[in-house]
Design a protein around this motif. Structure first.
Motif, PDB file in Angstrom:
ATOM      1  N   GLY A 174      -6.503  -3.523 -12.457  1.00 27.12           N
ATOM      2  CA  GLY A 174      -6.855  -4.757 -11.765  1.00 27.12           C
ATOM      3  C   GLY A 174      -6.423  -4.723 -10.314  1.00 27.12           C
ATOM      4  N   LEU A 175      -5.221  -4.200 -10.072  1.00 30.43           N
ATOM      5  CA  LEU A 175      -4.741  -4.110  -8.691  1.00 30.43           C
ATOM      6  C   LEU A 175      -5.662  -3.220  -7.870  1.00 30.43           C
ATOM      7  N   TYR A 176      -6.090  -2.093  -8.477  1.00 31.59           N
ATOM      8  CA  TYR A 176      -6.957  -1.213  -7.700  1.00 31.59           C
ATOM      9  C   TYR A 176      -8.348  -1.791  -7.517  1.00 31.59           C
ATOM     10  N   LEU A 177      -8.765  -2.667  -8.464  1.00 33.17           N
ATOM     11  CA  LEU A 177     -10.039  -3.356  -8.234  1.00 33.17           C
ATOM     12  C   LEU A 177      -9.926  -4.307  -7.055  1.00 33.17           C
ATOM     13  N   VAL A 178      -8.751  -4.948  -6.912  1.00 34.86           N
ATOM     14  CA  VAL A 178      -8.554  -5.817  -5.745  1.00 34.86           C
ATOM     15  C   VAL A 178      -8.677  -4.998  -4.469  1.00 34.86           C
ATOM     16  N   LEU A 179      -8.045  -3.809  -4.497  1.00 33.21           N
ATOM     17  CA  LEU A 179      -8.130  -2.951  -3.309  1.00 33.21           C
ATOM     18  C   LEU A 179      -9.573  -2.541  -3.034  1.00 33.21           C
ATOM     19  N   LEU A 180     -10.290  -2.194  -4.116  1.00 31.45           N
ATOM     20  CA  LEU A 180     -11.690  -1.794  -3.962  1.00 31.45           C
ATOM     21  C   LEU A 180     -12.500  -2.936  -3.368  1.00 31.45           C
ATOM     22  N   GLU A 181     -12.233  -4.144  -3.882  1.00 25.08           N
ATOM     23  CA  GLU A 181     -12.941  -5.309  -3.366  1.00 25.08           C
ATOM     24  C   GLU A 181     -12.697  -5.458  -1.864  1.00 25.08           C
ATOM     25  N   ARG A 182     -11.447  -5.289  -1.466  1.00 28.15           N
ATOM     26  CA  ARG A 182     -11.135  -5.473  -0.043  1.00 28.15           C
ATOM     27  C   ARG A 182     -11.781  -4.402   0.812  1.00 28.15           C
ATOM     28  N   LYS A 183     -11.786  -3.165   0.279  1.00 36.69           N
ATOM     29  CA  LYS A 183     -12.411  -2.080   1.033  1.00 36.69           C
ATOM     30  C   LYS A 183     -13.922  -2.302   1.142  1.00 36.69           C
ATOM     31  N   VAL A 184     -14.544  -2.654   0.000  1.00 41.96           N
ATOM     32  CA  VAL A 184     -15.999  -2.851  -0.001  1.00 41.96           C
ATOM     33  C   VAL A 184     -16.362  -4.013   0.907  1.00 41.96           C
ATOM     34  N   ALA A 185     -15.568  -5.089   0.838  1.00 44.26           N
ATOM     35  CA  ALA A 185     -15.816  -6.233   1.711  1.00 44.26           C
ATOM     36  C   ALA A 185     -15.751  -5.806   3.165  1.00 44.26           C
ATOM     37  N   ALA A 186     -14.757  -4.972   3.482  1.00 45.42           N
ATOM     38  CA  ALA A 186     -14.604  -4.517   4.862  1.00 45.42           C
ATOM     39  C   ALA A 186     -15.833  -3.725   5.289  1.00 45.42           C
ATOM     40  N   TRP A 187     -16.318  -2.854   4.408  1.00 45.83           N
ATOM     41  CA  TRP A 187     -17.457  -2.022   4.811  1.00 45.83           C
ATOM     42  C   TRP A 187     -18.725  -2.855   4.952  1.00 45.83           C
ATOM     43  N   PHE A 188     -18.841  -3.897   4.109  1.00 49.07           N
ATOM     44  CA  PHE A 188     -20.015  -4.763   4.261  1.00 49.07           C
ATOM     45  C   PHE A 188     -19.963  -5.520   5.578  1.00 49.07           C
TER      46      PHE A 188
ATOM     47  N   PRO B 155      -1.658   6.339   2.035  1.00 47.61           N
ATOM     48  CA  PRO B 155      -2.857   6.970   2.574  1.00 47.61           C
ATOM     49  C   PRO B 155      -4.097   6.137   2.267  1.00 47.61           C
ATOM     50  N   TRP B 156      -4.915   5.863   3.232  1.00 46.41           N
ATOM     51  CA  TRP B 156      -6.115   5.009   3.142  1.00 46.41           C
ATOM     52  C   TRP B 156      -5.796   3.636   2.535  1.00 46.41           C
ATOM     53  N   GLY B 157      -4.562   3.176   2.680  1.00 45.79           N
ATOM     54  CA  GLY B 157      -4.204   1.866   2.143  1.00 45.79           C
ATOM     55  C   GLY B 157      -4.124   1.810   0.635  1.00 45.79           C
ATOM     56  N   LEU B 158      -3.926   2.952  -0.013  1.00 47.51           N
ATOM     57  CA  LEU B 158      -3.971   2.981  -1.474  1.00 47.51           C
ATOM     58  C   LEU B 158      -2.848   2.187  -2.127  1.00 47.51           C
ATOM     59  N   LEU B 159      -1.738   2.005  -1.416  1.00 46.12           N
ATOM     60  CA  LEU B 159      -0.615   1.293  -2.025  1.00 46.12           C
ATOM     61  C   LEU B 159      -0.574  -0.177  -1.623  1.00 46.12           C
ATOM     62  N   GLN B 160      -1.588  -0.624  -0.897  1.00 45.54           N
ATOM     63  CA  GLN B 160      -1.584  -1.985  -0.366  1.00 45.54           C
ATOM     64  C   GLN B 160      -1.418  -3.028  -1.463  1.00 45.54           C
ATOM     65  N   THR B 161      -2.243  -2.960  -2.511  1.00 44.92           N
ATOM     66  CA  THR B 161      -2.185  -4.017  -3.520  1.00 44.92           C
ATOM     67  C   THR B 161      -0.939  -3.894  -4.375  1.00 44.92           C
ATOM     68  N   MET B 162      -0.419  -2.647  -4.523  1.00 47.25           N
ATOM     69  CA  MET B 162       0.861  -2.488  -5.216  1.00 47.25           C
ATOM     70  C   MET B 162       1.949  -3.243  -4.451  1.00 47.25           C
ATOM     71  N   ALA B 163       1.958  -3.070  -3.141  1.00 48.09           N
ATOM     72  CA  ALA B 163       2.953  -3.758  -2.310  1.00 48.09           C
ATOM     73  C   ALA B 163       2.774  -5.271  -2.420  1.00 48.09           C
ATOM     74  N   ASP B 164       1.504  -5.724  -2.423  1.00 43.91           N
ATOM     75  CA  ASP B 164       1.247  -7.159  -2.557  1.00 43.91           C
ATOM     76  C   ASP B 164       1.785  -7.685  -3.866  1.00 43.91           C
ATOM     77  N   ALA B 165       1.537  -6.917  -4.955  1.00 43.72           N
ATOM     78  CA  ALA B 165       2.004  -7.363  -6.265  1.00 43.72           C
ATOM     79  C   ALA B 165       3.524  -7.433  -6.293  1.00 43.72           C
ATOM     80  N   LEU B 166       4.177  -6.421  -5.717  1.00 43.80           N
ATOM     81  CA  LEU B 166       5.643  -6.425  -5.644  1.00 43.80           C
ATOM     82  C   LEU B 166       6.140  -7.665  -4.918  1.00 43.80           C
ATOM     83  N   LYS B 167       5.474  -7.961  -3.815  1.00 46.76           N
ATOM     84  CA  LYS B 167       5.860  -9.143  -3.042  1.00 46.76           C
ATOM     85  C   LYS B 167       5.689 -10.401  -3.877  1.00 46.76           C
ATOM     86  N   LEU B 168       4.554 -10.500  -4.597  1.00 46.97           N
ATOM     87  CA  LEU B 168       4.305 -11.707  -5.385  1.00 46.97           C
ATOM     88  C   LEU B 168       5.300 -11.847  -6.528  1.00 46.97           C
ATOM     89  N   VAL B 169       5.709 -10.706  -7.121  1.00 47.13           N
ATOM     90  CA  VAL B 169       6.690 -10.768  -8.204  1.00 47.13           C
ATOM     91  C   VAL B 169       8.010 -11.311  -7.684  1.00 47.13           C
TER      92      VAL B 169
END
Lengths: 359, 158
Positions: free
Chosen positions: A49-63, A74-88
């Motif tokens: 699910g976290l990586y789907l969020v990242l995919l959504e953000r990347k796809v949104a950016a490209w659109f 690398p390429w923001g791959l850990l972005q949503t992991m960091a977000d989840a950590l922050k939210l926890v």
């Protein structure tokens, strides 16, 4: 069972289960295995699910001709992991006049119902947690439980925007549930079974169901994707959240990890809708034209994931193209267009099967 | 039978929309408009009409175009511009002539409305693309636009 197709990781699970059975009495061992599988699924789909969020953000950016997250890892791959950590690690704030019990219950309802549906999907021939003979029925039932969580969240928040969002979610899910159910039923007419593994088995010889059922299948697929997008409360059917009208809709009053549950559930639901479509229309884990059928080591999961990602991309494409519908437009689309078309389509499919016009 | 033609039209227009965004998606890798700002600080070029701050260009001989007419000071809606001026005898004609001593510009007050630049009859002040204006002391935001020792270019006010 065809042992040449058994892939390596599943031998490992077999070894583990044998080992657990050897050290425990039988009942305890089967419960232990259930718990282990549940925890594994939970971890797997939380990360997915976290990586789907990242995919959504990347796809949104490209659109939108942007770059998207590219700083964390690398390429923001850990972005949503960091977000989840922050939210926890965030404090869970709430207002005073909430209904405490329902307020705390709601996010679990949503996320648990989303994760429960994952159990019945056959990701490959062996990789299926729970192969019941009413799989499709189970999916339809489970996918509409999530709306109770949303209604609870909106009601217990004691916030007018949350309540409006929740009520919209109720009417939207009740309406589009019909279309989802009927378009699935159209395909069930073709396979004659509700068991997901058998539905895929039926596609091994005759080609994918979208080809077998040609015209009615394609209509059913289109209706299913539209109604499925509405079921997951995603744009253009995101009246439930509707940032510009309702703040954040039903999860306005949620913060921290409870908010993240709602957010994750949305993406897992998207995965579920795409997975149902892949199983029912695109042959699940079967490779196109059977190109990898004789390669023993090739993971069948690969084809399943590729197809699911393709459909998820389609739903993201919808999201970043179409503007949000009004409530009356939403109901017009369902009751005046999708539902009558679906009823006509189911009759058409019946005629096709009756006259043996399937390919 | 407008029911079915409506459906056809609906699907057709939706697909048109999707083809437009799909085109963007495919071209996004080349045409991304995002500026990776702190990384491309050396190469970043702001666009022509960007309003960063007001500057007074000087030529190689330390000459500027400001005649000290104070149009900008009057045009400024919130007093960001102050001109300290003086009169001096022009050596050629022997007449007393107005000249600027200090053209003071308070960047901290400026709203970037551009009325001073529109008002300037000799185009002595222009927009500069500099936007990195953060400083540790707000007195650094009060700038004297004319360089020390500079004078107005001959023949500007005629």
């Amino acid at each position: 069972m065809n042992f040449t197709q058994m892939i390596i990781p599943l031998n490992i699970t077999k070894t583990i289960s044998d080992w657990i059975y050897s050290i425990m009495p039988e009942t305890a061992a089967s419960y232990t295995i259930m718990v282990i599988i549940a925890v594994a699924y939970l971890a797997l789909f939380a990360v997915a699910g976290l990586y789907l969020v990242l995919l959504e953000r990347k796809v949104a950016a490209w659109f939108q001709l942007r770059i998207g997250p590219n700083r964390v890892g690398p390429w923001g791959l850990l972005q949503t992991m960091a977000d989840a950590l922050k939210l926890v690690s965030k404090e869970l704030t709430s207002t005073i006049k909430i209904d405490k019990f329902l307020y705390n219950l709601a996010p679990y309802f949503v996320i648990v119902s989303a994760l429960m549906a994952m159990a019945v999907f056959p990701f490959s021939e062996q990789f299926q947690a729970f192969d019941i003979n009413i799989g499709v029925f189970f999916l339809i039932a489970i996918s509409s439980i999530g709306v109770i969580g949303i209604l609870l969240a909106g009601w217990s928040s004691n916030n007018k925007y949350a309540l409006i969002g929740a009520m919209r979610s109720g009417l939207q899910t009740i309406s589009y549930e019909l279309s989802v159910g009927l378009s699935i039923l159209t395909m069930v007419l073709l396979t004659g079974t509700l068991q997901l593994s058998e539905i895929i088995e039926a596609q091994r010889t005759g080609g994918w169901l979208i080809l077998q059922g040609h015209v009615p299948s394609i209509i059913a697929f289109m209706i299913f994707m539209v109604a499925g997008t509405a079921e997951t409360n995603r744009a253009p059917f995101d009246l439930v959240e509707a940032e510009s009208e309702l703040g954040a809709g039903f999860h306005t009053e949620y913060s921290g990890m409870k908010f993240a549950y709602f957010f994750l559930a949305e993406f897992i639901n998207m995965f579920i809708i795409s997975s149902i479509a892949v199983v029912l229309f695109f042959g699940g884990w079967l490779s196109p034209f059977g190109i990898t059928e004789n390669i023993a080591w090739f993971p069948q999961v690969f084809w399943f994931i590729i197809k699911v990602l393709g459909l998820i991309f389609l739903m993201m494409w919808f999201r970043w193209t179409f503007p949000r519908l009004r409530v009356d437009q939403l109901l017009t689309l369902e009751w005046k267009y999708l539902l009558p078309l679906n009823l006509m389509n189911i009759v058409l499919m019946a005629i096709v099967i009756w006259l043996n016009w399937t390919i | 039978m407008s029911y079915f033609s409506d459906i056809y039209k609906g699907i057709k227009t939706l697909l048109t929309g999707m083809s437009v965004t799909g085109g963007y998606f495919i071209r996004a890798r080349k045409g991304a408009i995002t500026q990776q700002y702190p990384d491309n600080r050396e190469t970043l070029k702001m666009f022509d009409r960007f309003r960063g701050e007001v500057v007074m260009p000087h030529n190689a001989d330390n000459r500027h175009y400001c005649t000290g007419c104070q149009s900008c000071e009057i045009a400024c809606p919130n007093g960001s511009i102050e001109i300290i001026w003086d009169r001096a005898v022009d050596p050629e004609t022997g007449k007393k002539k107005k000249k600027i001593d200090k053209h003071i510009y308070h960047l901290s007050m400026c709203t970037m409305c551009g009325l001073c630049i529109e008002a300037c009859p000799t185009d002595a002040i222009v927009w500069a693309p500099n936007f990195e204006n953060s400083v540790y002391d707000r007195s650094k935001l009060t700038k004297i636009l004319n360089q020390p020792g500079s004078s107005v270019l001959d023949g500007i006010e005629d």
